[in-house]
Design an enzyme around this catalytic site. Sequence first.
Site, mmCIF file in Angstrom:
data_model
loop_
_atom_site.group_PDB
_atom_site.id
_atom_site.type_symbol
_atom_site.label_atom_id
_atom_site.label_comp_id
_atom_site.label_asym_id
_atom_site.label_seq_id
_atom_site.Cartn_x
_atom_site.Cartn_y
_atom_site.Cartn_z
ATOM 1 N N HIS A 119 1.871 3.231 9.991
ATOM 2 C CA HIS A 119 1.039 4.277 9.379
ATOM 3 C C HIS A 119 0.618 3.888 7.964
ATOM 4 O O HIS A 119 -0.577 3.915 7.627
ATOM 5 C CB HIS A 119 1.827 5.595 9.348
ATOM 6 C CG HIS A 119 1.116 6.715 8.648
ATOM 7 N ND1 HIS A 119 0.404 7.683 9.335
ATOM 8 C CD2 HIS A 119 0.991 7.031 7.328
ATOM 9 C CE1 HIS A 119 -0.127 8.533 8.465
ATOM 10 N NE2 HIS A 119 0.219 8.165 7.239
ATOM 11 N N GLU A 120 1.592 3.541 7.138
ATOM 12 C CA GLU A 120 1.262 3.202 5.758
ATOM 13 C C GLU A 120 0.399 1.949 5.679
ATOM 14 O O GLU A 120 -0.445 1.821 4.782
ATOM 15 C CB GLU A 120 2.535 3.031 4.929
ATOM 16 C CG GLU A 120 3.354 4.296 4.766
ATOM 17 C CD GLU A 120 2.562 5.446 4.167
ATOM 18 O OE1 GLU A 120 1.637 5.183 3.363
ATOM 19 O OE2 GLU A 120 2.851 6.605 4.510
ATOM 20 N N HIS B 198 -3.205 2.788 5.770
ATOM 21 C CA HIS B 198 -3.747 3.082 4.436
ATOM 22 C C HIS B 198 -4.052 1.782 3.692
ATOM 23 O O HIS B 198 -5.064 1.658 3.002
ATOM 24 C CB HIS B 198 -2.727 3.880 3.619
ATOM 25 C CG HIS B 198 -2.593 5.316 3.998
ATOM 26 N ND1 HIS B 198 -3.659 6.190 4.020
ATOM 27 C CD2 HIS B 198 -1.495 6.055 4.350
ATOM 28 C CE1 HIS B 198 -3.227 7.398 4.372
ATOM 29 N NE2 HIS B 198 -1.924 7.335 4.573
ATOM 30 N N HIS C 272 -7.229 0.279 4.776
ATOM 31 C CA HIS C 272 -8.348 1.028 4.201
ATOM 32 C C HIS C 272 -8.610 0.558 2.768
ATOM 33 O O HIS C 272 -9.760 0.330 2.361
ATOM 34 C CB HIS C 272 -8.000 2.527 4.222
ATOM 35 C CG HIS C 272 -9.169 3.437 4.063
ATOM 36 N ND1 HIS C 272 -9.040 4.800 3.965
ATOM 37 C CD2 HIS C 272 -10.506 3.191 3.975
ATOM 38 C CE1 HIS C 272 -10.231 5.349 3.832
ATOM 39 N NE2 HIS C 272 -11.142 4.401 3.836
#
Length: 683
Positions: free
Chosen positions: A470-471, A474, A477
């Site tokens: 999940h991290e 980020h 991105h």
Amino acid sequence: MPNDNPLLAPSTLPYGLPDYSAILPEHYLPAFEQAFAAHAAEVSAITRVRSMPTFENTLVPLEESGRLLGDVARTFYTVSSADATDEIQEIEEKLAPLMSAHQDSIQLDSALYWRIKTIHDQLDQLDLAPEQRYLVERHYTEMSHAGAGLDDDAKKSLTELNQRLSTLTTQFEKNLLADTNDLAVVFDDAAELDGLSEGELSAAAQAAADRGLDGKWVVTLTLFTGHPYLSSLTDRESRARLLTASRSRGSRGNEHDNRATLLEIVRLRAERAALLGYDSHAAYITSDETAGSPAAVHDLLRQLAVPAARNARREQEKLQAIIDAGSAPFPLEAHDWAFYTEKVRAAEYDLDRSALRPWFEAERVLQDGVFRAATDLYGITFTERGDLGGYHPDTRVFEVHNADGSALGLYILDLYTRDTKRGGAWMNSIVLQSRLRGTQPIVVNNLNVPKPAEGRPTLLSLDEVTTLFHEFGHALHGLFATVTYPHFAGTNVYRDFVEFPSQVNEMWIYWPEILASYARHIDTDQPLPAEIIEKLHASEAFNQGFATSEYLAAAWLDQAWHSLSVDAASPDLDVAAFEAGALADIGLDNPVVPTRYSSTYFAHVFSGGYSAGYYSYIWSEVLDADTVEWFRENGGLRRENGDRFRGRLLGVGGSKDPLEAYRDFRGRDAEIQPLLERRGLAG
């Protein structure tokens, strides 16, 4: 300008990585003072221009301005969140009102606002590229939203409110960190921790040794209400002690009590919203998000709460049935849920998630899971740079290259928990990409995995694997956003859109070739057995009544606090009673399903950037679930798919309306049905 302050000269390290080995705590405040002055002078030079405002004489120098301040701030706040020593915390307390005052001096500058408004008013007559046009729109909207159009008296009041709020939110985080450390649970006998793995016991023994408690075991608390160990601890009293400690943070009547602090935060946020012309802080925040209004948020949360609560009650009945079938029945309590959930999972799916850790060795998960999925999908590669140091010995630095060999940026991983690190997991940027400034990104991922004793492998739980993927979403991105203007760099998008890329990246956890690559037994190198994989898939919607309910309860609690008007936001409110009333209002007041965060340790909304925005996770998950469907329909882990997702969504950063970018990628607006099916809420 002092010559011996490393923060006041450009870094000589690759990508502008700060030389943390040369930076001392006493360097920070003088550097901020210099940076504030430099930024103010740069903005003053813009507003002193006598010619009429144009994009070139106003927006371009505005985007060039504040570079030193941004560099110093990102360098400092990376440390203050991940290695907050007493000295760093003291600096942050002093800095909070100074930073707030400076930000207001820019955002509320009447002369600057006039120049931007003048350009905005003639936008249709200007020949601007799409990113330039959107930059004008966003600066105008954000300054208006911040209060730049208010009169001088109102601006003075607003500045005072903002400074006080910055101090309070910093105090909230400081109190929470201290109380979380104080409430770490000490066990005298390893038998009290029966059910934990050898690695988990090793981590608890190491945590005790680090505190000078040799011969004991210490279990540190996670940011959220529950704890991963609750699913495996066989001793009911140990489970109760752990959950009681977690739920009491910030509400014990000691010097770390957060109740008065959060009530003042709520009241001042409501007062600020009224000053800006809004009924509540929630109305103020959502007015500049994709949601648009609290009503839209409330509609979604209520729509999901009814089936989630119903499913949780059904799950509760199954857990109680197992307890009742035992030799000494007792009523199910909150600290029992995770433990008996695993028993139901074992009975229904023949699956013990706690036994999966040997297949999830951290280095292999990182290299052969997280990195490999990114390489297969986007063509990027990772090379560890042992010659580059981070802000703490535990950090690791990786250089990232595109498929054509061109340099992309740096990725820093900080995996382990420590007393100086705030709870939870997060991504932040140290350097932002910008074509205007000629910079490339440096991004950081922080987790809070217990560190085993020297020589022991780090074995992750499935939840920790999920958090890492999940991290890293980020991080991607932040790495991929390719923009001209730093205002749009990285994850600088609407708050209720920012979780979308990270949630999408979780889909690769179970993707067959990725799972087969990283999920291999630490001792035998055998892959995770196919029958276990089938059971994991079959149980994906298992316990989703609980998981959805605890999340929705926290999201609703956030909305309840921040929907209060000035008159209703009384400093005399009983925090526990207010929580109970809010949860009863939405039907999520089941005592055995506590909210993921109670108010006194709800860092996301009282010391982080998610105030009135914790709904963002479920809001973004609508897009996420719909995107996962698209990948499956189009062949999954293929470079063509990755290039499309990177180019049309991740790569645009904040330079385009996010829902417009989504439509460009998907070909239509997102549909909610995939989310309902994923969480077992359909029908």
